[in-house]
Design a protein around this motif. Structure first.
Motif, PDB file in Angstrom:
ATOM      1  N   ALA A  28      -8.749 -11.265 100.981  1.00  0.00           N
ATOM      2  CA  ALA A  28      -8.291 -11.549  99.604  1.00  0.00           C
ATOM      3  C   ALA A  28      -6.991 -11.638  99.534  1.00  0.00           C
ATOM      4  CB  ALA A  28      -8.576 -10.281  98.815  1.00  0.00           C
ATOM      5  N   ILE A  29      -6.454 -12.678  98.653  1.00  0.00           N
ATOM      6  CA  ILE A  29      -5.040 -13.026  98.192  1.00  0.00           C
ATOM      7  C   ILE A  29      -4.884 -13.113  96.846  1.00  0.00           C
ATOM      8  CG2 ILE A  29      -3.109 -14.418  98.891  1.00  0.00           C
ATOM      9  CD1 ILE A  29      -4.555 -15.621 101.323  1.00  0.00           C
ATOM     10  N   ASN A  30      -3.990 -12.371  96.366  1.00  0.00           N
ATOM     11  CA  ASN A  30      -3.462 -12.768  94.956  1.00  0.00           C
ATOM     12  C   ASN A  30      -2.415 -13.705  95.111  1.00  0.00           C
ATOM     13  OD1 ASN A  30      -2.232 -12.706  92.478  1.00  0.00           O
ATOM     14  ND2 ASN A  30      -2.935 -10.747  92.075  1.00  0.00           N
ATOM     15  N   THR A  31      -2.835 -15.098  94.749  1.00  0.00           N
ATOM     16  CA  THR A  31      -2.043 -16.079  94.995  1.00  0.00           C
ATOM     17  C   THR A  31      -0.646 -16.072  93.892  1.00  0.00           C
ATOM     18  OG1 THR A  31      -3.379 -17.453  93.577  1.00  0.00           O
ATOM     19  CG2 THR A  31      -3.504 -17.530  95.923  1.00  0.00           C
ATOM     20  N   PHE A 125     -15.600 -11.346  94.218  1.00  0.00           N
ATOM     21  CA  PHE A 125     -16.345 -12.221  92.947  1.00  0.00           C
ATOM     22  C   PHE A 125     -16.254 -11.468  91.689  1.00  0.00           C
ATOM     23  CE2 PHE A 125     -20.119 -13.340  90.683  1.00  0.00           C
ATOM     24  CZ  PHE A 125     -19.811 -14.868  90.533  1.00  0.00           C
ATOM     25  N   GLN A 126     -16.391 -10.225  91.399  1.00  0.00           N
ATOM     26  CA  GLN A 126     -16.343  -9.616  90.194  1.00  0.00           C
ATOM     27  C   GLN A 126     -14.906  -9.737  89.682  1.00  0.00           C
ATOM     28  OE1 GLN A 126     -18.644  -5.868  89.776  1.00  0.00           O
ATOM     29  NE2 GLN A 126     -19.263  -6.315  91.861  1.00  0.00           N
ATOM     30  N   ALA A 127     -13.899  -9.342  90.645  1.00  0.00           N
ATOM     31  CA  ALA A 127     -12.511  -9.436  90.262  1.00  0.00           C
ATOM     32  C   ALA A 127     -11.976 -10.684  90.073  1.00  0.00           C
ATOM     33  CB  ALA A 127     -11.712  -8.836  91.307  1.00  0.00           C
ATOM     34  N   TRP A 128     -12.478 -11.604  90.505  1.00  0.00           N
ATOM     35  CA  TRP A 128     -12.157 -13.196  90.419  1.00  0.00           C
ATOM     36  C   TRP A 128     -12.380 -13.819  88.932  1.00  0.00           C
ATOM     37  CZ3 TRP A 128     -15.727 -17.139  89.901  1.00  0.00           C
ATOM     38  CH2 TRP A 128     -15.481 -18.437  89.854  1.00  0.00           C
ATOM     39  N   GLN A 129     -13.263 -13.096  88.423  1.00  0.00           N
ATOM     40  CA  GLN A 129     -13.812 -13.594  86.834  1.00  0.00           C
ATOM     41  C   GLN A 129     -12.781 -13.062  85.944  1.00  0.00           C
ATOM     42  OE1 GLN A 129     -18.399 -13.475  86.386  1.00  0.00           O
ATOM     43  NE2 GLN A 129     -18.091 -12.011  88.169  1.00  0.00           N
ATOM     44  N   TYR A 130     -12.067 -12.129  86.283  1.00  0.00           N
ATOM     45  CA  TYR A 130     -11.062 -11.590  85.557  1.00  0.00           C
ATOM     46  C   TYR A 130      -9.639 -12.194  85.835  1.00  0.00           C
ATOM     47  CZ  TYR A 130     -14.741  -8.341  83.871  1.00  0.00           C
ATOM     48  OH  TYR A 130     -15.776  -7.910  83.375  1.00  0.00           O
ATOM     49  N   ASN A 131      -9.368 -12.392  87.029  1.00  0.00           N
ATOM     50  CA  ASN A 131      -8.289 -13.048  87.580  1.00  0.00           C
ATOM     51  C   ASN A 131      -8.493 -13.956  88.535  1.00  0.00           C
ATOM     52  OD1 ASN A 131      -5.681 -13.549  88.419  1.00  0.00           O
ATOM     53  ND2 ASN A 131      -5.217 -11.330  89.051  1.00  0.00           N
ATOM     54  N   PRO A 132      -8.433 -15.351  87.973  1.00  0.00           N
ATOM     55  CA  PRO A 132      -8.574 -16.592  88.900  1.00  0.00           C
ATOM     56  C   PRO A 132      -7.491 -16.863  89.920  1.00  0.00           C
ATOM     57  CG  PRO A 132      -7.924 -17.264  86.735  1.00  0.00           C
ATOM     58  CD  PRO A 132      -8.016 -15.909  86.798  1.00  0.00           C
ATOM     59  N   HIS A 133      -6.598 -16.084  89.963  1.00  0.00           N
ATOM     60  CA  HIS A 133      -5.516 -15.732  90.850  1.00  0.00           C
ATOM     61  C   HIS A 133      -6.010 -15.226  92.226  1.00  0.00           C
ATOM     62  CE1 HIS A 133      -2.566 -17.795  88.401  1.00  0.00           C
ATOM     63  NE2 HIS A 133      -2.891 -17.086  87.526  1.00  0.00           N
ATOM     64  N   LEU A 134      -7.124 -14.794  92.403  1.00  0.00           N
ATOM     65  CA  LEU A 134      -7.400 -14.060  93.489  1.00  0.00           C
ATOM     66  C   LEU A 134      -8.267 -15.039  94.335  1.00  0.00           C
ATOM     67  CD1 LEU A 134      -8.715 -10.523  91.817  1.00  0.00           C
ATOM     68  CD2 LEU A 134      -6.890 -11.080  93.451  1.00  0.00           C
ATOM     69  N   GLN A 135      -7.760 -15.074  95.573  1.00  0.00           N
ATOM     70  CA  GLN A 135      -8.441 -16.225  96.441  1.00  0.00           C
ATOM     71  C   GLN A 135      -9.271 -15.601  97.619  1.00  0.00           C
ATOM     72  OE1 GLN A 135      -5.514 -18.785  98.115  1.00  0.00           O
ATOM     73  NE2 GLN A 135      -6.977 -19.533  99.690  1.00  0.00           N
ATOM     74  N   ALA A 136     -10.419 -16.114  97.908  1.00  0.00           N
ATOM     75  CA  ALA A 136     -11.163 -15.897  98.877  1.00  0.00           C
ATOM     76  C   ALA A 136     -10.913 -16.499 100.195  1.00  0.00           C
ATOM     77  CB  ALA A 136     -12.767 -15.655  98.615  1.00  0.00           C
ATOM     78  N   VAL A 137     -10.809 -15.930 101.417  1.00  0.00           N
ATOM     79  CA  VAL A 137     -10.317 -16.848 102.531  1.00  0.00           C
ATOM     80  C   VAL A 137     -11.577 -16.084 103.666  1.00  0.00           C
ATOM     81  CG1 VAL A 137      -8.661 -17.033 104.295  1.00  0.00           C
ATOM     82  CG2 VAL A 137      -8.098 -16.922 102.263  1.00  0.00           C
TER      83      VAL A 137
END
Length: 240
Positions: A28-31, A125-137
């Motif tokens: 996970a990366i917070n871009t 996936f759950q966190a990404w729905q609140y913060n779209p800057h969270l990238q899955a690699v």
């Protein structure tokens, strides 16, 4: 059940267990915090750029699997020398480790308490729905695939009720509802068809065929190797 999740090494004839959730461990990366991270491999996490920034799962199998993959070894390796090599590899990672956690991954990334690290794809996936800057690699060495299975203990006092419960959980409508509520992937193909397209086609939850091909499915270890890994794990955490 999705074919690639059947006939696991710990239950080759599917006699004793049945998966009800599955998922991957990935990066996970917070871009927003690390806009130029350019991370593509597990081994990239060892970069000095990430000093005191990493979240690692508080789970020895997952962390050692990551280290084994960076060394070119399988995640279910039963060679004690390879487990030792993975331990020494993890010692090199210590300067980058900020914290170990497995139960609060979603909130840790959402609160910016970690900028990069390991994550279970359902939590991400759950966190990404609140913060779209969270990238899955999905790392080039391969993500780690795990399954949560239902089993009935040998001396269960009410096995008939256990079978009824398993049958209930495996109903497509129930399995789909569980997946949607928890944010974790279902192995039930009939349930998958009932999920919204935005969920079942999202690679954060359901990796592509190529990503699955590169992934590594967790299996059981020799008990002696498992104990060796736990001893190294205790030593590692004392060094942090």
């Amino acid at each position: 059940i999705m074919p690639f999740l059947t006939h696991p090494a710990f239950d080759p004839h599917d006699q004793y267990s049945i998966p009800y959730f599955w998922g991957t461990t990935l990066i996970a990366i917070n871009t927003q915090l690390l806009p130029h991270a350019h991370v593509r491999r597990w081994r990239d996490l060892w970069s000095p750029r990430f000093k005191q920034k990493l979240l690692l799962l508080d789970e020895p199998r997952e962390v050692f699997a990551m280290a084994l993959l960076t060394l070119g070894y399988p995640i279910n390796d039963n060679n004690p020398e390879h487990i030792k090599a993975a331990f020494l590899q993890l010692i090199k990672l210590i300067p980058n480790i900020k914290l170990f956690n497995e139960m609060q991954i979603k909130s840790i990334y959402l609160n910016n308490d970690a900028a990069i690290g390991m994550a279970l794809n359902g939590d991400l996936f759950q966190a990404w729905q609140y913060n779209p800057h969270l990238q899955a690699v999905y790392p080039a060495e391969g993500a780690i695939v795990w399954t949560d299975c239902m089993v009935i203990p040998k001396h269960a006092p009410h096995p008939d009720n256990a079978y009824r419960f398993i049958n209930f959980i495996m109903q497509p409508t129930i399995a789909a509802r569980l997946s949607k509520e928890t944010g974790y992937a279902t192995p039930n193909t009939a349930a998958l068809a009932l999920l919204p397209r935005a969920i079942r086609s999202n690679p954060r939850l359901y990796p592509t065929a190529l990503q699955r091909k590169r992934a590594h499915l967790e299996s059981h270890l020799d008990p002696k190797i498992n104990q060796l890994m736990l001893r190294y794990w205790e030593r590692l955490k004392l060094m942090i």
